[in-house]
Design a protein around this motif. Structure first.
Motif, short mmCIF file in Angstrom:
data_model
loop_
_atom_site.label_atom_id
_atom_site.label_comp_id
_atom_site.label_asym_id
_atom_site.label_seq_id
_atom_site.Cartn_x
_atom_site.Cartn_y
_atom_site.Cartn_z
N VAL A 139 0.84 -1.21 0.00
CA VAL A 139 0.00 0.00 0.00
C VAL A 139 0.87 1.25 0.00
CG1 VAL A 139 -1.70 1.33 1.32
CG2 VAL A 139 -1.95 -1.15 1.11
N LEU A 140 1.91 1.27 0.84
CA LEU A 140 2.80 2.44 0.91
C LEU A 140 3.51 2.68 -0.42
CD1 LEU A 140 4.39 2.00 4.47
CD2 LEU A 140 2.70 3.70 3.75
N ALA A 141 4.03 1.59 -1.02
CA ALA A 141 4.74 1.73 -2.29
C ALA A 141 3.82 2.27 -3.38
CB ALA A 141 5.32 0.39 -2.71
N THR A 142 2.59 1.76 -3.43
CA THR A 142 1.64 2.22 -4.44
C THR A 142 1.23 3.66 -4.20
OG1 THR A 142 0.81 -0.05 -4.58
CG2 THR A 142 -0.52 1.67 -5.62
N ALA A 143 1.00 4.02 -2.95
CA ALA A 143 0.62 5.40 -2.61
C ALA A 143 1.74 6.38 -2.91
CB ALA A 143 0.23 5.47 -1.13
N GLN A 144 2.99 5.92 -2.84
CA GLN A 144 4.15 6.78 -3.10
C GLN A 144 4.53 6.83 -4.58
OE1 GLN A 144 7.09 5.19 -0.44
NE2 GLN A 144 6.09 6.02 1.39
N GLY A 145 3.74 6.17 -5.42
CA GLY A 145 3.94 6.31 -6.86
C GLY A 145 4.52 5.11 -7.57
N ALA A 146 4.89 4.06 -6.86
CA ALA A 146 5.44 2.87 -7.52
C ALA A 146 4.35 2.21 -8.36
CB ALA A 146 5.97 1.89 -6.48
N TRP A 147 4.76 1.73 -9.54
CA TRP A 147 3.77 1.11 -10.44
C TRP A 147 4.49 0.18 -11.41
CZ3 TRP A 147 -1.25 0.87 -9.84
CH2 TRP A 147 -2.04 0.39 -10.89
N PRO A 148 4.01 -1.04 -11.61
CA PRO A 148 4.65 -1.96 -12.56
C PRO A 148 4.62 -1.40 -13.98
CG PRO A 148 3.10 -3.12 -11.12
CD PRO A 148 2.86 -1.66 -10.91
N GLU A 149 5.76 -1.45 -14.66
CA GLU A 149 5.85 -0.88 -16.01
C GLU A 149 4.91 -1.58 -16.99
OE1 GLU A 149 9.84 -0.90 -17.36
OE2 GLU A 149 10.56 0.48 -15.80
N ASP A 150 4.74 -2.89 -16.82
CA ASP A 150 3.91 -3.63 -17.77
C ASP A 150 2.42 -3.46 -17.49
OD1 ASP A 150 4.52 -4.97 -15.42
OD2 ASP A 150 4.08 -6.94 -16.25
N TRP A 151 2.07 -2.64 -16.49
CA TRP A 151 0.67 -2.33 -16.23
C TRP A 151 0.35 -0.87 -16.53
CZ3 TRP A 151 -0.78 -5.16 -11.02
CH2 TRP A 151 -0.88 -6.54 -11.28
N ASP A 152 1.15 -0.22 -17.35
CA ASP A 152 0.92 1.19 -17.66
C ASP A 152 -0.40 1.42 -18.37
OD1 ASP A 152 3.21 2.08 -16.46
OD2 ASP A 152 4.42 2.08 -18.30
N GLY A 153 -0.87 0.41 -19.11
CA GLY A 153 -2.12 0.57 -19.84
C GLY A 153 -3.36 0.27 -19.03
N LEU A 154 -3.19 -0.08 -17.76
CA LEU A 154 -4.32 -0.47 -16.93
C LEU A 154 -5.22 0.73 -16.63
CD1 LEU A 154 -5.21 -3.14 -15.58
CD2 LEU A 154 -4.16 -2.30 -13.48
N ARG A 155 -6.53 0.54 -16.77
CA ARG A 155 -7.48 1.62 -16.52
C ARG A 155 -8.54 1.27 -15.49
NH1 ARG A 155 -3.93 3.73 -18.09
NH2 ARG A 155 -3.58 4.97 -19.98
N SER A 156 -8.75 -0.02 -15.23
CA SER A 156 -9.78 -0.40 -14.26
C SER A 156 -9.42 -1.72 -13.61
CB SER A 156 -11.16 -0.50 -14.93
OG SER A 156 -11.18 -1.55 -15.87
N VAL A 157 -9.96 -1.93 -12.42
CA VAL A 157 -9.75 -3.18 -11.69
C VAL A 157 -11.09 -3.65 -11.15
CG1 VAL A 157 -9.14 -1.90 -9.60
CG2 VAL A 157 -8.52 -4.30 -9.79
N ARG A 158 -11.35 -4.93 -11.32
CA ARG A 158 -12.60 -5.54 -10.85
C ARG A 158 -12.26 -6.55 -9.76
NH1 ARG A 158 -17.78 -7.84 -12.97
NH2 ARG A 158 -18.02 -9.91 -12.04
N VAL A 159 -12.92 -6.41 -8.60
CA VAL A 159 -12.74 -7.35 -7.51
C VAL A 159 -13.91 -8.33 -7.55
CG1 VAL A 159 -12.46 -7.65 -5.02
CG2 VAL A 159 -11.59 -5.59 -6.13
N ASP A 160 -13.65 -9.55 -7.97
CA ASP A 160 -14.73 -10.54 -8.06
C ASP A 160 -15.26 -10.89 -6.68
OD1 ASP A 160 -15.01 -10.73 -10.73
OD2 ASP A 160 -14.23 -12.76 -10.95
N SER A 161 -16.53 -11.24 -6.65
CA SER A 161 -17.20 -11.51 -5.38
C SER A 161 -16.53 -12.66 -4.64
CB SER A 161 -18.67 -11.83 -5.63
OG SER A 161 -18.78 -12.90 -6.54
#
Length: 265
Positions: A139-161
């Motif tokens: 959570v800290l890494a993501t909040a501080q701007g870290a992001w996987p390079e191969d996910w640059d095109g990601l626009r949405s995330v779905r959490v399945d039930s």
């Protein structure tokens, strides 16, 4: 490195993910974005955060601490595994040893806060992360701007039930929304068993309280498809089940039942 589609799906378990993959002809690109929560947290935590350790390793570290006289009082009436589960729940809720000590209304709670502090220091001294540490680092890494390079095109995330979400899981979704990722949490719902599929108010409020995040909640109707549909329908009526792939076995005791289950599995 696989290019990533614009949507990521988080499954409640590897079994749920495998069942979806088996039922659809997904490309390798799509498979890359079918993940579980543990896989997602490991991805965001980063390589340099520390080495993740197994539950049994954490229990061995805790057992060593409980053998010391200053912490032995915590284990009175509890097995080490119970103590570790309690610590995991406390850390998973984001409660630190300092906060727990300030809230201590009993001597056992004070002792537990000291044990939690010693446990965290032991992990840090070895350069190790337990599951709660790994999730916090993600959570800290993501909040501080870290992001996987191969996910640059990601626009949405779905959490399945798959039931309730923990606070740290919701925190990660919020951290991802800061990267312009829309989140959709799918809540299971069954009109015939509304009491069994009611989402807890605490989880729903936890999402609604994140007013700055782009997270929506939708419903997934449980209509009872598949080979067990007739058996499931019979739970709400006097219907006789036919054709369900179930065998009934008579076992004299639990040991015999366990042997049969192990043989079948």
């Amino acid at each position: 490195m696989w290019p990533c589609p614009d949507r990521l799906t988080i499954h409640p378990s590897t079994l749920a993910r495998d069942q979806k993959i088996a039922g659809h002809s997904l490309s390798c690109v799509s498979l890359h974005c079918e993940v579980t929560w543990p896989e997602l947290f490991s991805r965001f935590a980063g390589v340099g955060a520390g080495e993740r350790v197994s539950w049994i390793t954490c229990e061995l570290i805790l057992r060593g601490l409980l053998e010391q006289s200053q912490y032995s009082g915590v284990a009175i009436g509890w097995r080490p595994a119970q103590v570790l589960r309690t610590i995991a729940e406390i850390k998973g809720a984001g409660v630190t040893a300092g906060v727990l000590g300030l809230a201590g209304s009993s001597s056992k709670l004070v002792h537990l806060s000291r044990l939690l502090d010693a446990y965290d220091r032991a992990l840090a001294g070895l350069g190790l992360l337990d599951e709660a540490d790994l999730r916090r680092e993600a959570v800290l890494a993501t909040a501080q701007g870290a992001w996987p390079e191969d996910w640059d095109g990601l626009r949405s995330v779905r959490v399945d039930s798959g039931g309730d979400l923990s606070c740290v899981e919701i925190d990660l979704l919020c951290a991802m929304s800061a990267h312009q990722i829309r989140g959709e949490v799918v809540v299971p719902w069954d009109a015939q068993r509304s009491h069994a599929w009611t989402w807890t108010e605490a989880t729903l409020r936890s999402i609604e309280s994140r007013t700055q995040s782009d997270i929506t909640v939708s419903h997934d109707d449980r209509v009872g498809h598949g080979p067990l549909a007739s058996l499931r329908s019979a739970c709400f009526s006097d219907a006789i089940v036919t054709g369900a792939p179930i065998d009934f076995v008579s076992a004299r005791n639990k040991e015999e039942e366990a042997r049969h289950i192990a043989h079948v599995v």
